[in-house]
Write a protein that holds these residues in place. Structure first.
Motif, PDB file in Angstrom:
ATOM      1  N   LYS A 233      -0.648  -7.327  -1.247  1.00 18.62           N
ATOM      2  CA  LYS A 233       0.839  -7.378  -1.386  1.00 18.62           C
ATOM      3  C   LYS A 233       1.150  -6.746  -2.762  1.00 18.62           C
ATOM      4  O   LYS A 233       2.135  -5.875  -2.850  1.00 18.62           O
ATOM      5  N   GLY A 234       0.442  -6.915  -3.623  1.00 21.13           N
ATOM      6  CA  GLY A 234       0.570  -6.391  -5.167  1.00 21.13           C
ATOM      7  C   GLY A 234       0.638  -4.947  -5.108  1.00 21.13           C
ATOM      8  O   GLY A 234       1.625  -4.225  -5.689  1.00 21.13           O
ATOM      9  N   THR A 235      -0.254  -4.465  -4.497  1.00 21.39           N
ATOM     10  CA  THR A 235      -0.428  -2.933  -4.190  1.00 21.39           C
ATOM     11  C   THR A 235       0.780  -2.273  -3.677  1.00 21.39           C
ATOM     12  O   THR A 235       1.442  -1.282  -4.265  1.00 21.39           O
ATOM     13  N   VAL A 236       1.207  -2.828  -2.367  1.00 18.08           N
ATOM     14  CA  VAL A 236       2.384  -2.345  -1.766  1.00 18.08           C
ATOM     15  C   VAL A 236       3.410  -2.458  -2.612  1.00 18.08           C
ATOM     16  O   VAL A 236       4.365  -1.614  -2.618  1.00 18.08           O
ATOM     17  N   ALA A 263       0.784  -7.154   8.437  1.00 14.50           N
ATOM     18  CA  ALA A 263       2.289  -7.498   8.282  1.00 14.50           C
ATOM     19  C   ALA A 263       2.779  -5.942   8.542  1.00 14.50           C
ATOM     20  O   ALA A 263       2.242  -4.778   8.361  1.00 14.50           O
ATOM     21  N   GLU A 264       4.279  -5.855   8.549  1.00  8.81           N
ATOM     22  CA  GLU A 264       5.017  -4.760   8.523  1.00  8.81           C
ATOM     23  C   GLU A 264       5.869  -4.769   7.347  1.00  8.81           C
ATOM     24  O   GLU A 264       6.352  -5.893   6.904  1.00  8.81           O
ATOM     25  N   VAL A 265       6.147  -3.526   6.676  1.00  8.73           N
ATOM     26  CA  VAL A 265       7.283  -3.727   5.463  1.00  8.73           C
ATOM     27  C   VAL A 265       8.159  -2.843   5.967  1.00  8.73           C
ATOM     28  O   VAL A 265       8.304  -1.747   6.397  1.00  8.73           O
ATOM     29  N   GLY A 278       2.968  -0.228   8.097  1.00  7.00           N
ATOM     30  CA  GLY A 278       1.915  -1.381   8.563  1.00  7.00           C
ATOM     31  C   GLY A 278       0.918  -1.502   7.674  1.00  7.00           C
ATOM     32  O   GLY A 278       0.581  -0.680   7.034  1.00  7.00           O
ATOM     33  N   CYS A 279       0.343  -2.913   7.570  1.00  9.29           N
ATOM     34  CA  CYS A 279      -0.721  -3.270   6.717  1.00  9.29           C
ATOM     35  C   CYS A 279      -1.213  -4.359   7.104  1.00  9.29           C
ATOM     36  O   CYS A 279      -0.897  -5.110   7.889  1.00  9.29           O
ATOM     37  N   THR A 298     -14.607  -7.418   1.751  1.00  9.69           N
ATOM     38  CA  THR A 298     -13.111  -7.616   2.400  1.00  9.69           C
ATOM     39  C   THR A 298     -12.286  -6.489   2.081  1.00  9.69           C
ATOM     40  O   THR A 298     -12.638  -5.526   0.802  1.00  9.69           O
ATOM     41  N   GLY A 299     -11.225  -6.223   2.381  1.00  9.37           N
ATOM     42  CA  GLY A 299     -10.349  -5.099   2.044  1.00  9.37           C
ATOM     43  C   GLY A 299      -9.137  -5.025   2.896  1.00  9.37           C
ATOM     44  O   GLY A 299      -8.754  -6.012   3.633  1.00  9.37           O
ATOM     45  N   PHE A 300      -8.265  -4.265   2.288  1.00 10.85           N
ATOM     46  CA  PHE A 300      -6.910  -4.092   3.009  1.00 10.85           C
ATOM     47  C   PHE A 300      -6.658  -2.906   3.319  1.00 10.85           C
ATOM     48  O   PHE A 300      -7.351  -1.814   2.720  1.00 10.85           O
ATOM     49  N   ALA A 301      -5.668  -2.802   4.043  1.00  5.75           N
ATOM     50  CA  ALA A 301      -5.405  -1.150   4.770  1.00  5.75           C
ATOM     51  C   ALA A 301      -3.828  -1.271   4.785  1.00  5.75           C
ATOM     52  O   ALA A 301      -3.292  -2.338   5.060  1.00  5.75           O
TER      53      ALA A 301
END
Ligand code: DAH
Length: 333
Positions: A233-236, A263-265, A278-279, A298-301
């Motif tokens: 969330k912080g990165t986005v 989530a979608e932004v 999307g993320c 772990t990670g995010f995309a």
């Protein structure tokens, strides 16, 4: 006989005349130098004649010497004269060969510009590079495995319907998203991963003001020990603030097979919310598919639509304007 003053005088006169006409006929600087050696060189004709002066009487010698000097000067003058002529002619010839007509009209070359989609991609990539990401790319023609299966799309899962694409006769397909490169990249690199992946994507979408069958995405992938949804969330947020300043944004819960949670932004565009990315947190099944241990990593995309971002950035009303090469549109950027 040759030591008679009268004979010497005549010889000097002949030397003068021959010399001057030979020099005047010289057609190159090299030829001129040859003639200088022939007439005035140490072993040249004038020195030869002067050597025989030794046999003259003391009264005759200065007389003949004076004449010899006059001849010498005449030849030197002629040499210099001819040298200048030849040099001037060489310069003239060169000038003639290099003539340019400065009054001719120039060739008009309009200045090119960066297409707004590419400048938007550059801006996005700059931001992520600033956050420590590397840029990578991958294939547009893809196998089912990389586009769907390794990203945890089950063979009959309805999520595949949302990304219908063009299937090629050999069973390959045109990728529906840049998420395929997540898999390629993780197969080739060990964690930690921080990568931004720009590229072209294809879908069997009905074209309208916000959809195109060929479009661009930038994929973001970060894998490390201890990454959480807060990091995502912080990165986005930081990224969107950097790109749009204070434009309102919102996160909406969503579903993607390759992230959990997802989530979608949305960003404000022309008075309504426009979905731009999307993320989510990378699904453990995706990590397993590439041999990463989901108990350790772990990670995010995230995947964002470049056209959508450019539309918000430049207040563009229709996605089709990017593709029809109308100079009145493109020249504004
Ligand atoms: N690949 C998705 C699409 O094209 C976008 C996306 C969603 C990419 C979530 C991601 C993600 O990396 O985590 O609709």
């Amino acid at each position: 006989m040759s030591n008679q003053p009268s004979t010497l005088k005549a010889q000097l006169e002949t030397l003068r005349q021959e010399g001057i006409s030979a020099i005047a006929a010289a057609d190159s600087l090299d030829r001129l130098e040859e003639l200088r050696v022939v007439y005035l060189g140490k072993k040249g004709q004038l020195s030869g004649l002067l050597r025989s002066m030794g046999q003259l009487s003391a009264e005759e010698r200065p007389q003949i010497g004076a004449i010899a000097n006059v001849v010498k000067e005449a030849l030197q003058d002629e040499l210099e004269n001819q040298r200048q002529k030849l040099q001037a002619a060489a310069i003239q010839a060169q000038l003639k060969a290099e003539t340019i007509d400065v009054t001719m009209p120039g060739v008009y070359r309009p200045l090119g510009r960066v297409h707004p989609l590419h400048s938007t991609m550059d801006r996005v990539l700059d931001i992520f590079v600033g956050l420590g990401y590397t840029v990578a790319q991958g294939p547009e023609m893809e196998t089912d495995y990389y586009n769907f299966e390794a990203l945890n799309f089950q063979p009959d899962h309805p999520a595949r319907d949302m990304q219908d694409t063009l299937f090629l006769p050999d069973g390959n397909l045109l990728r529906t998203h840049t998420s395929n490169v997540q898999i390629h990249y993780m197969e080739d690199n060990d964690p930690p991963v921080r990568v931004a992946i720009p590229g072209r994507c294809y879908r069997r979408d009905t074209v309208d003001a916000t959809h195109a069958a060929v479009f661009h995405q930038i994929e973001i992938l970060a894998i490390d020990e201890g990454l959480t949804f807060t990091d995502l969330k912080g990165t986005v947020k930081i990224f969107l603030q950097e790109l749009f300043g204070d434009s309102p944004i919102r996160f909406r819960a969503s579903y993607f097979p390759f992230t959990e949670p997802s989530a979608e932004v949305d960003v404000q565009w022309k008075g309504r919310w426009l979905e731009v990315m999307g993320c989510g947190m990378v699904d453990p099944n995706v990590l397993k598919a590439v041999g990463y241990d989901p108990e350790v990593y772990t990670g995010f995309a995230a995947g964002m639509g470049v056209e959508r971002l450019a539309m918000v950035l430049h207040e563009i009303d229709d996605i089709r304007r990017f593709y029809n090469s109308d100079l009145r549109f493109l020249q504004q950027f």
